[in-house]
Each structure stands twice: as structure tokens, then as C-alpha cells.
Design an enzyme around this catalytic site. Structure first.
Site, short mmCIF file in Angstrom:
data_model
loop_
_atom_site.label_atom_id
_atom_site.label_comp_id
_atom_site.label_asym_id
_atom_site.label_seq_id
_atom_site.Cartn_x
_atom_site.Cartn_y
_atom_site.Cartn_z
N GLY A 69 0.79 -1.22 0.00
CA GLY A 69 0.00 0.00 0.00
C GLY A 69 0.82 1.27 0.00
N THR A 70 1.91 1.29 0.74
CA THR A 70 2.73 2.50 0.81
C THR A 70 3.30 2.86 -0.55
OG1 THR A 70 3.28 2.27 3.16
CG2 THR A 70 4.84 3.48 1.79
N ASN A 148 -8.10 3.55 8.26
CA ASN A 148 -7.39 2.47 8.94
C ASN A 148 -7.46 2.55 10.45
OD1 ASN A 148 -5.70 4.78 8.06
ND2 ASN A 148 -4.14 3.82 9.34
N GLN A 178 -7.96 -0.79 3.55
CA GLN A 178 -8.76 -1.28 4.67
C GLN A 178 -10.15 -1.73 4.24
OE1 GLN A 178 -8.05 -1.78 7.92
NE2 GLN A 178 -5.94 -1.13 7.71
N HIS A 200 -1.80 -8.10 2.65
CA HIS A 200 -1.71 -8.59 4.04
C HIS A 200 -2.83 -8.06 4.93
CE1 HIS A 200 0.03 -5.05 6.27
NE2 HIS A 200 0.28 -4.67 5.05
N THR A 236 12.49 -6.85 -10.49
CA THR A 236 12.12 -8.25 -10.68
C THR A 236 10.81 -8.55 -9.95
OG1 THR A 236 14.45 -8.87 -10.82
CG2 THR A 236 12.88 -10.62 -10.32
N CYS A 324 1.95 1.97 11.13
CA CYS A 324 3.12 2.70 10.62
C CYS A 324 3.65 3.67 11.66
CB CYS A 324 2.76 3.44 9.33
SG CYS A 324 2.33 2.32 7.99
#
Length: 377
Positions: A69-70, A148, A178, A200, A236, A324
Site C-alpha cells: 500500500g505505501t 485504517n 482497509q 496482508h 524483478t 506505521c
């Protein structure tokens, strides 16, 4: 341990690892190669892209794989601004994730315009303020789908409509990280140009995310190199991560009705137990337009950091807000934007349920919370 911090991260669903394992062990090839091992990895990558696009109502080439997400939020804000010298501004909600707010601040330090939109007491962006703020220099408006920290759900489709009415060439981004676990996320229905997700938060792997980029949207990449992802994100590919993300999205979609009903019921039960045992507790989560798994509560005269430590010792995991900010002695910018004082924000705790939460978890945790709050007063 009773885990009530699913808004920070969730346990991986077993089926997700089963789908990922072959691409971590046997079909480990670099998907950019030409030999058989690489071709197998490439096929899995593109199949995952197609599966994800189908879930979101998008085209496969509109899905850009990221590390989470970041990164997606950063690419969504910086990419359009850095690709267009005429449109240099962004507008973001005051309660956005730090990834959005810090990306906007970075652009401000680089000489671009970055406006922060105020919110009401439920954490929702002022639509009147938004309509007045969009101008010819605005490149991106970013408003999250579900918060969040509080679970407040925003009307992103209405936000998009306001933006389109003000200017047809302003991009709309939403951080749906979220929201995906409990809401059907369709990029067409939301009318967004950019949308961030990470696996996640709904039973998928860490380090696997995506940015939906509507066809025709110009982005300056943040990562330069081999030109993967049609030049939008070099590096990659994590094929196992992409497979896990696609699998988690499909599983979360099929489990959504149960999640909303059952986890919502358990969240309501936890809220009722806490309020019955601590009558002066204040729920910061909105009464309506809320996620089914968030419960943000203020316990007057009890510091959240102290309560969280005691909860941890008693076997209950919760948090004071965004993961975070873990370990940082900061006040929640979300709660302050909603009108709480710094002291009130420091009395607030986020409990977030998830796909593994049980009735027993809620009953035991509720008793522990009430007991510890009483001891700390």
C-alpha cells in the site's frame, strides 16, 4: 494471544500459502526471462493479473504490481504530478494514511501544491471544501475508502463526481487497503483512476500490493530500471507474491458476506461489553458508515500506551492507531482531524477484528479490557 489488531496485518489464509509455495520453491524463475522456468513464472504472473483485474472490474494491463500500500499510494500521487509540468497540485484528506500525507508533503517540499482537506467529526472529507479547492493546477485528489484507524467509510463515488464536475482531467485516487475485506471494490462503480491495495490486510502475503491505473493515465515511475509493468514500476517481479495476492483477493471476496455479518456481530458484541463495563468510554468509530471490524474507543483518564502494555501482558493484542506509527510517541492525526484533543487521542485504543476472530476471543477480551481499565483508574 487474542489478536485484535487485524487492521495492522492479518494472518495469511492457508490456501494462499499453498498457492504461493510452488513459485517460491520449484517455479522460482525470473518472469522476465525466456527459458522454461521463467515462462512458467511469467504465465503465473499474468494469470494472477487477470484474476485480480476480474475481481476489481478492471483490464489486466491496468494492474500494476507493487510492494504494498505505501508504494502504491506514493506512485498514485507522485507519478501523475511528476509526469505533467502543467498540473502540479494534489488534494488529500486530513485523515489519509501516512503514505498519502507524506507523499503530498514530499511534493510540497519539491515546490508543488499540496492541499489538505478538512473532515467532519466522523472523519469524512468536506465535499464543499473539496469542490472549492479543485482548480486548474490540481493533478490528483486522494480520498481513502475506509479509514485504517476508525473504520469510517467515505463516499468515494460522490467525491469522484464532485471532482469530475469541477474538472474532467483531474485524477481521483482512493486508498482501498482497509476496505477490500468487507466491501466489493469495483473501480468502475467508484469511478476512480487510481486505487491502492495490499494483500496482508485480508489474509494475503506481506510485500504484495497493487495500484490500479486507469488506461490512459500518465505516470512517472518511482523506480527506474528494467521497465517492468509497462514501464511503470521496474524491478524483478515477486511472482509468488502476485499469486498469493490474487488468491487472497478471491478468497476474501467469497468470504465477504460472512465477514460482514459475523465479524460485524462480534465487533458489536465487543463494543457492548466495553461500554457496559466502562460506561464513560467514548466510541470514536462513527455510528453509521463504518467498517464491520473496527472499534476505536477512548477511555477517559487512561493513557493508551499504558493500557496497551497491560493488555499485551494479559494476552490481548491491540493498538493505538496506524501500525506505521508503532513505537512512535505521536498523537493520532486521524483523531485530531476529527476534533479530539491531543489528550483525548492519547486515551484512545483501536481494536480491529478479522477473519480468524471468534466469539470466545471477544468475550474474553471484553472482560480483560474492562478489568484493566478499572485497575488503571
Amino acid at each position: 494471544m487474542i489478536y485484535l489488531d487485524h487492521a495492522a496485518t492479518t494472518p495469511m489464509r492457508p490456501e494462499v500459502w499453498e498457492a504461493m509455495e510452488p513459485y517460491a520453491i520449484d517455479a522460482f524463475g525470473n518472469s522476465s526471462g525466456v527459458h522454461g522456468v521463467s515462462r512458467r513464472a511469467k504465465n503465473a504472473l499474468e494469470e494472477s493479473r487477470e484474476r485480480i483485474a476480474a475481481v476489481l472490474g478492471a483490464e489486466p494491463k491496468e494492474i500494476v504490481f507493487t510492494s504494498g500500500g505505501t508504494e502504491s499510494d506514493n506512485l498514485a500521487l507522485k507519478g501523475p504530478v511528476l509526469s505533467d509540468t502543467a498540473k502540479t497540485g494534489v488534494l488529500v484528506g486530513a485523515t489519509e494514511h501516512e503514505a498519502v500525507l507524506e507523499a503530498a508533503d514530499f511534493l510540497r517540499r519539491c515546490g508543488r501544491d499540496a492541499g489538505v482537506l478538512g473532515v467532519d467529526s466522523d472523519g469524512r472529507v468536506s465535499q464543499d471544501e473539496l469542490a472549492a479547492a479543485v482548480d486548474t493546477h490540481t493533478a490528483v485528489v486522494s480520498v481513502m475508502l475506509a479509514n485504517n484507524e476508525t473504520g469510517s467509510v467515505g463516499d468515494v463515488a460522490a467525491i469522484a463526481s464532485i471532482v469530475r464536475e469541477a474538472s474532467t482531467d483531474v485524477l481521483v485516487h482512493t486508498d482501498a487497503v482497509q476496505a477490500f475485506g468487507f466491501m466489493k471494490v469495483d473501480v468502475g462503480a467508484l469511478d476512480v483512476d487510481l486505487l491502492s491495495l495490499t494483500g496482508h490486510k485480508f489474509g494475503g502475503p506481506k510485500g504484495a500490493g497493487l495500484l490500479f491505473v486507469r488506461q490512459g493515465t500518465l505516470l512517472e515511475p518511482l523506480l527506474h530500471g528494467g521497465g517492468q509493468e509497462l514501464g511503470r514500476r521496474s524491478g524483478t517481479h515477486d511472482v509468488a507474491g502476485a499469486v498469493g495476492l490474487a488468491t487472497a483477493m478471491e478468497l476474501a471476496s467469497s468470504d465477504r458476506d460472512r465477514f460482514v455479518s459475523e465479524i460485524g456481530r462480534l465487533r458489536d458484541r465487543l463494543e457492548a461489553k466495553v461500554l457496559a463495563g466502562v460506561p464513560d468510554a467514548v466510541v470514536n468509530t462513527p455510528e453509521t458508515g463504518r467498517s464491520p471490524h473496527h472499534l476505536n474507543v477512548r477511555f477517559p483518564e487512561v493513557r493508551n500506551e499504558t493500557l496497551l502494555l497491560r493488555l499485551d501482558r494479559a494476552g490481548v493484542a491491540a493498538s493505538a492507531g496506524s501500525a506505521c506509527q508503532s513505537g512512535a510517541a505521536t498523537v493520532s492525526h486521524v483523531l485530531e482531524a476529527m476534533g479530539l484533543t491531543a489528550d483525548e487521542a492519547r486515551e484512545s485504543v483501536r481494536f480491529s477484528l478479522g477473519w480468524t476472530t471468534t466469539s470466545e476471543d471477544v468475550e474474553v477480551a471484553g472482560d480483560v479490557i474492562v478489568e484493566l481499565v478499572g485497575e488503571l483508574r
